[in-house]
Design a protein around this motif. Sequence first.
Motif, PDB file in Angstrom:
ATOM      1  N   ARG A 822       0.982  -1.245  -0.116  1.00  0.00           N
ATOM      2  CA  ARG A 822       0.033   0.157  -0.072  1.00  0.00           C
ATOM      3  C   ARG A 822       0.891   1.432   0.051  1.00  0.00           C
ATOM      4  O   ARG A 822       1.533   1.592   0.895  1.00  0.00           O
ATOM      5  N   PRO A 823       1.019   1.976  -1.038  1.00  0.00           N
ATOM      6  CA  PRO A 823       2.113   2.965  -1.187  1.00  0.00           C
ATOM      7  C   PRO A 823       1.865   4.085  -0.548  1.00  0.00           C
ATOM      8  O   PRO A 823       2.805   4.948  -0.185  1.00  0.00           O
ATOM      9  N   ASP A 824       0.406   4.420   0.116  1.00  0.00           N
ATOM     10  CA  ASP A 824       0.221   5.526   0.799  1.00  0.00           C
ATOM     11  C   ASP A 824      -0.788   5.228   1.814  1.00  0.00           C
ATOM     12  O   ASP A 824      -1.551   4.262   1.602  1.00  0.00           O
ATOM     13  N   ASP A 825      -0.972   6.218   2.737  1.00  0.00           N
ATOM     14  CA  ASP A 825      -1.997   5.833   3.803  1.00  0.00           C
ATOM     15  C   ASP A 825      -3.122   5.997   3.364  1.00  0.00           C
ATOM     16  O   ASP A 825      -3.455   6.868   2.122  1.00  0.00           O
ATOM     17  N   VAL A 826      -4.231   5.722   3.775  1.00  0.00           N
ATOM     18  CA  VAL A 826      -5.642   6.091   3.516  1.00  0.00           C
ATOM     19  C   VAL A 826      -6.617   6.206   4.650  1.00  0.00           C
ATOM     20  O   VAL A 826      -6.484   5.948   5.749  1.00  0.00           O
ATOM     21  N   ALA A 827      -7.276   7.476   4.379  1.00  0.00           N
ATOM     22  CA  ALA A 827      -8.407   8.169   5.363  1.00  0.00           C
ATOM     23  C   ALA A 827      -9.837   8.063   4.642  1.00  0.00           C
ATOM     24  O   ALA A 827      -9.944   8.457   3.465  1.00  0.00           O
ATOM     25  N   LEU A 828     -10.817   7.577   5.345  1.00  0.00           N
ATOM     26  CA  LEU A 828     -12.117   7.544   4.734  1.00  0.00           C
ATOM     27  C   LEU A 828     -12.890   8.178   5.813  1.00  0.00           C
ATOM     28  O   LEU A 828     -13.092   7.675   7.196  1.00  0.00           O
ATOM     29  N   LEU A 829     -14.277   8.897   5.663  1.00  0.00           N
ATOM     30  CA  LEU A 829     -15.118   9.334   6.581  1.00  0.00           C
ATOM     31  C   LEU A 829     -16.484   9.350   5.792  1.00  0.00           C
ATOM     32  O   LEU A 829     -16.491   9.873   4.795  1.00  0.00           O
ATOM     33  N   LEU A 830     -17.393   8.690   6.445  1.00  0.00           N
ATOM     34  CA  LEU A 830     -18.711   8.340   6.138  1.00  0.00           C
ATOM     35  C   LEU A 830     -19.599   9.173   6.901  1.00  0.00           C
ATOM     36  O   LEU A 830     -19.457   9.053   8.076  1.00  0.00           O
ATOM     37  N   ALA A 831     -20.711   9.688   6.173  1.00  0.00           N
ATOM     38  CA  ALA A 831     -21.511  10.223   7.079  1.00  0.00           C
ATOM     39  C   ALA A 831     -23.138  10.134   6.570  1.00  0.00           C
ATOM     40  O   ALA A 831     -23.149  10.280   5.103  1.00  0.00           O
TER      41      ALA A 831
END
Length: 839
Positions: A822-831
Motif C-alpha cells: 500500500r504505497p500511501d496511507d488511506v483515510a475515509l469518513l462516511l456520514a
Amino acid sequence: MAGSGEPAVRSRARLTTLLVDASTGALGAAGAHVAGVYLRSSTPGLLRLAVLVGLPGPLFRPWWRLHVGRPFPVADAYRLGVQVVLSNATDTVRRYPQFAAGLPFPFGSVHVPVPGGTEPLGVLTVLRPAATDTVDDLLDRELLARLAEGLGAELLALADGDEAVIAWDGEPHCVRPPATRPAQARVGRFTWDPETSAVHPDDRLYALLGLDPAEFAGTGPALADAVSPAEAHRILAALRDAGAGKPPAAPLDVWSAEGTPRLVDLAPATEAREASLVAGTVFDPGPGASADGAADMLPQGVFCLDRLGLLVYVNAAAARMAGRERAWLLGRPLWEAMPWLGGPPYDDHLRSALLSQEPVHVHVRRPAVGRAATGGGDWLALSVHPGPDILTCTLVPASHVDAPAEPSSEAPAEAEPHTPEDSVPGDHSLTPLYRPIALAIALTDAVTARQVSAVVMQELLPAFGGRRLAIYLLQDRHLYLAWETGFPQGFLSPFEGVGLDAHLPGVETLTTGRPIFFESMQQLAATYPGIPLDAEEGARAFLPLIASGRPVGSCILGFDRSRSFSTEEQTVLTALAGLIAHAMEKAQRYDTEAALARGLQQALLPRRLSAHPQVETAGRYLPGTQGMDVGGDWYDVVEAGDGLALVIGDVQGHGVQAAATMGQLRSAVRAFALGDRPPDEVLSGTNHLLIDLDPGQFASCCYVRLDPATGQARAARAGHPPPLLRRPDGRTEILDIPGGVVLGVDPCAQYPVTDLRLEPDAILALYTDGLVERPGADIDDGITALRLALARAGGVAGRRGGRSLAGVADRITATARHAVDRPDDVALLLATRRTPHRR
C-alpha cells in the motif's frame, strides 16, 4: 510437472512443443533473434523460464527464476496483465534499473502475458535489437498478443482442469532459432597487383561475393566494395600496406552488405616471379567451414559459436590454442571447450555480443595449464562478431596487437570445484558478476527488516543454490531471530536471544567479524561438538553482518547437500553480508522513526467522533506499507454551532514531520469549526496558518458543514479529491464542488463554497487519494471505482437489506486493507442522516 509415467512424459513433450512454437513465432513478429516463455511454477509467486530460443541457457541462469513481486518487466507483465515494451537500454534503465544492472547492454525487449483465466499462466518474452525511440513501428504487437492468447488456450486445453500439468519447475529447454543464412562456410582467394591495382579472384570468391566475372571491374576498389561496402577504405589501406611489405598481423574483421561478418587475410604472394603481388583470402564463416581447408591456412585462430554457445567450427590454429583435437571441441559449449574463456568478465562480454549484436574486442589470458600451454600463460586478443545465427570469433596473440602491460585481473586457470544443487557448466562465474549488483539495487527499495530479509531470500538464496536462510539481529548484546525460511519448524527456537558469550557459529562469526564456512554437516558437528543439527546432509555458511564497523547481526545460509565454497564465492558472500548489514541498520533506524511517528499519529487522530442524534458517522485510517508507512492523512467530526463539521485532509509527505503538521492543522480546523466559521473562512484561515508554520509544506483538505435537521450542507475544497454521494435509491455520483489550490501555497487563495443537501439514508463519502490512486493509473479511474464500490456497499442500517455505516466503511476499505503493498496511507469518513422514525 505433476504426474509420472508415460502420460506425464507425453504431456511434457507436448507442453515443450507448444512453448517452442510460440517462441519461434514471436521472433518474426518482433524482428528478434531471442524469445522465451516464463511459466508459473509450483512455488507460489515464482515464475520459471521454461523455454529459451536463441541464447545459451547457462549464461543466463540468474534469470531462470523471477518472483512476481520484483521490479522486473516479466513480473510486471504477469502481475498487471499488460504488455511491457522497452525500446532500448535508456528506456530499460529508467523503468527497470535492477533489470538493466544485470544486463547492461543495448537491446530492447517485449513482454506479453499469456492469459489463463483469473490470472496469466506465464509471460512470452522477446529480446530484440535496440531502437532509438519506440519499437511499436518495428514489431507487430497485435500478432504477439494473438500468439500469447493462442498459447494460453493451448495450455489450458493441455491442462484439462489440472493446472499443475503446466507448472514448470525444471531447467529451461534451450533451442536454436530457425536458420536465416546458409550453414556453410565459404572461402575465396585473390591476388592483387600494387602497381596496376588489378585483382584476380578465383571462382570461389566470385561465388562468395555474388560477382559476375563479365561485369566485375577487376580493381582493388571494386573488390573492397564487394567484400564490405561500409569498410572498403580499411581493406584498401591494408592492401597498400601489404604491397609495401607490411601486411596486417591479424585478419581484418569486416561486415558484408547483408550485415554478416567476414575475415580478410593478406600476405605477400608465394610465387617467386610475382614477389610484389599480394595474396588475399576472404573467409565467410559457417558451421560447415571444416570442409574447406583454406581457413586452416590462416595463422590466427578462428572459431564459430551457434546461439546456444556450442562450437560449430574451429580452425587448426584455434584448436592448437585450445590444446584439444578439433573433433573433441566441436559440439561442446565454449566454457567447457576453452574454460579460460569462461568466468568474469568473459561471460559478460559474450552476453553483450548475443544481446546487443555489436562486436566485442577484449584481451584474454590463456593459462599455462595442460595442453593449453604453448610456452606458458600468455595473452590473446579475442574478437567476437555476432551474426543472425553464428558468432564468429578470432584469437590473435596479444604481442601482435599491443598486449596489456598490467592486466587488472586474470581469468581463472581452472574453475574450482563448485557443485551447488542447481549448478550448470560455467554458472560459477555468474554469481559474483550479477548478484551483488542486483542485491544492492533491490535493497535500496527495502526499508523494513522484513523487506530486507525478503529481498535477501529472493536474490541471494537462488544465486548460490541455498534452501535455508536465517537472519539474526543484535539487541542488548543478544541475538534475536528476524527472519527464517527453510528450517524445520521450531528448530531455531532454542537459539532465540542467545548472548554473545555462547559457543555457536552464528555468534562467533559476529564477534570475530569473520565468515565461517562448513562444507558438510559432519564438519560443523566436529567443530562445534553437541550443537543441534537440522539435517544430516548439507553445507552451511555463517556470515557476520557488520555495517561501518558496527555489529548488526548474523546471517545463516543453508544448503541441502555438501558442497565446497570457492575463494571467489567466499569473497562475494562476505561482501554481500556487508550490503545486508547496511540495509538492516537502515531498517532499524526506520523502525525507530516509524514507531515514533505511529505513536504521534495515534495520539493526534480523534479517539472518538463528535456525535449527533440525527447523524451517524464512521471513519477509517490505514497506514501505508511502503517506505515510511505513517503519513499525514486525517479525518474529524466537530460540533459547529447547532450542526456538525465533517473534515478530511492529507498533509504532503510521510514520517514524523507530516504527522506533526497534521496534528497542528487538525487543531486549527477544530478551532475554526467550533467557532462555526463558514467553510471558506475555515480553509483560508488554515491556509495562512500553514504558510506561517512551515513554508514549503502543503496539504489538501475538504470541509463540509452539515445541518442535521434539514440536511443542508455547505462544502469547500482545497486541492482535495471530490466527495461522493450515494442516494437512498442506490444512485451514486461524484459531487461537483469547485475547489481552490492546496493549503500552504498561495496566501491569497480563494476557496468557493458549494451548497448541497444530504437526504435521509444517503451516504456522504470523504476520502484521501491513497484510496483511489495507484502508480501508473489515472486517479479519475480510481474515483470511479470507489463510486461503484460505494454503490454496491448497500444502504445503512434500518433499511431492508442494508448494512451499518461501519460495515459500509469496512467493505469499501477491504481491498486496501488486504493489499500487501500500500504505497500511501488511506483515510475515509462516511456520514448519513437518520430517518425520523429510526432509533
